[in-house]
Scaffold this active site. Sequence first.
Site, mmCIF file in Angstrom:
data_model
loop_
_atom_site.group_PDB
_atom_site.id
_atom_site.type_symbol
_atom_site.label_atom_id
_atom_site.label_comp_id
_atom_site.label_asym_id
_atom_site.label_seq_id
_atom_site.Cartn_x
_atom_site.Cartn_y
_atom_site.Cartn_z
ATOM 1 N N ASP A 8 0.831 -1.200 0.000
ATOM 2 C CA ASP A 8 0.000 0.000 0.000
ATOM 3 C C ASP A 8 0.873 1.260 0.000
ATOM 4 O O ASP A 8 2.081 1.207 0.286
ATOM 5 C CB ASP A 8 -0.898 -0.013 1.243
ATOM 6 C CG ASP A 8 -2.302 0.497 0.945
ATOM 7 O OD1 ASP A 8 -2.445 1.309 0.029
ATOM 8 O OD2 ASP A 8 -3.231 0.088 1.652
ATOM 9 N N ASP B 55 -10.942 2.283 -3.001
ATOM 10 C CA ASP B 55 -11.538 1.952 -1.707
ATOM 11 C C ASP B 55 -13.057 2.131 -1.760
ATOM 12 O O ASP B 55 -13.750 1.712 -0.849
ATOM 13 C CB ASP B 55 -10.974 2.839 -0.587
ATOM 14 C CG ASP B 55 -9.694 2.250 0.001
ATOM 15 O OD1 ASP B 55 -9.221 1.223 -0.501
ATOM 16 O OD2 ASP B 55 -9.173 2.819 0.975
HETATM 17 C C1 GLA Z 1 -5.901 1.720 2.217
HETATM 18 C C2 GLA Z 1 -6.267 0.541 1.332
HETATM 19 C C3 GLA Z 1 -7.298 -0.314 2.033
HETATM 20 C C4 GLA Z 1 -6.737 -0.811 3.346
HETATM 21 C C5 GLA Z 1 -6.295 0.371 4.208
HETATM 22 C C6 GLA Z 1 -5.559 -0.100 5.431
HETATM 23 O O1 GLA Z 1 -6.976 2.577 2.383
HETATM 24 O O2 GLA Z 1 -6.723 0.953 0.084
HETATM 25 O O3 GLA Z 1 -7.668 -1.401 1.209
HETATM 26 O O4 GLA Z 1 -5.654 -1.675 3.097
HETATM 27 O O5 GLA Z 1 -5.439 1.253 3.483
HETATM 28 O O6 GLA Z 1 -5.140 0.938 6.233
#
Ligand code: GLA
Length: 498
Positions: A232, A296
């Site tokens: 990420d 997301d």
């Molecule tokens: C980001 C990612 C999510 C999740 C969060 C965790 O927003 O896109 O899928 O992994 O971080 O903190």
Amino acid sequence: SGDVYFGALRRTGNFSGVVEQTPYGETLVQLGLNAHDFCLKLQAGETFTSPAIICGYSNSGFETMSHNLHNFAKDFILRAGLRPVLYNSWEATEFGVTCEEQKKLAKRAQELGAELFVVDDGWFGERNGIENGLGDWYVNEEKFPNGIDELIKEVKSLGLLFGIWVEPEMINPDSDLYRAHPDWVLALPGYTPLTGRHQFVLNLNIPEAFDYLLERMSWLLGEHAVDYVKWDMNRELVQPGHQGRAAADAQTRQFYRLLDTLVARFPHIEFESCSSGGGRIDYEVLKRSHRFWASDNNDALERNTIQRGMSYFFPPEVMGAHIGNRHCHATFRQHSIAFRGLTALFGHMGLELDPVSADEEERAGYRKYAALHKQWRDVIHHGVQWRIDMPDATTLAHGVVSPDEAQAIFLVSQLAMPDYTLMAPLRLAGLEASARYQVTLLDHPNIQITGEGGHTMRKLPAWMTTPQTVSGEWLQQAGLALPILDPESAILIGLQRV
Ligand code: GLA
């Protein structure tokens, strides 16, 4: 139809794009490094290569553009991999990760048809929320008293692959790493660095910081039976500086070096590129990863248009598409399991929900759509994708045809109340005109025609109730008659050459 000039920069992170009309009436397009945060002093004899651009031209519209880009990705960029149906724990547990809870989730995920279990954020350091822990890549011993291996063992005993979340390039001010090395932040002297999501960016140009990450990631991936990493990167680079100079590009190059080293050390591991969705989707990262998390925002309705946009540039097998909980995490809207399942079908499928609290009807749905995806995965991941123009903007239709044109699967999604009284026919694409195809309705909402909860003025076209064999030419020129669909519902059509 029509002329399309298209291009994409092969670079991750900050960049600059300029489209301008010259005094001569021509349109000039430039893509490249962003001069604002780029600085480089070349010594005598040194060289520098600026990022490449993938570009092209189509005289037959966006479909040809998209096919050319997909073929380029498949022929030159994509890493081979299984692209297993995954289960991701984020929306079920967020930071409240414990070994026992994750074991329960893994068991349920396996029953639903997942092939890979991914434990998301919250397993390391004092990571109990977005404000702390990033940088401390050590297992949290309160959450995992016997280390992460206990969970991995359980996951593997269920016959699942194991994946784990990391965000290596980041550091929370509230972390042991920051307390020990406040000078490892990517920043400019004299300016207070800004946090984003309560985090700073770690300066990978500092050899000790780079080596620390390489050591921690190698420990995680090398000393544990990890098959998959969700990498990420959840904030923008703002005033990225190293030794008093702008360093966005230098940082990106170090990120590539770090990931390349890990890919070379652990070639069996599949990597997912994530950045809250969207921020790290590009052709240069794709060389080093197997899939992207598209957004997301996992609301099935919104996802239809998000995925449509992404589909022009990247093939279905790299687009992470997850079935979420009935109550969407991002919008709090509710959608039927059928609409969520069908929306997630045409990508690299995942389940991101709470299978422990879900009722039996929901769980049956998760199982059904995971199974359907596996049944069609080969066509979806190796076929040719087609988007169909519908005159009614409230209807979205697309599908994939196998490379030999023998099989195809098409989805018609009704996003809102139709603008027109009658549905236009669905004119398919990519089929062999002279061949005949068996048309099968693979999935449909519970369409009641009359009576309670039904529509008095609806009639289903014959092919939906009686199987039909139709020529490819007919399917493409005349098309299939469609019923009026309720908003936020979809039908799935399968085609088999006979
Ligand atoms: C980001 C990612 C999510 C999740 C969060 C965790 O927003 O896109 O899928 O992994 O971080 O903190």
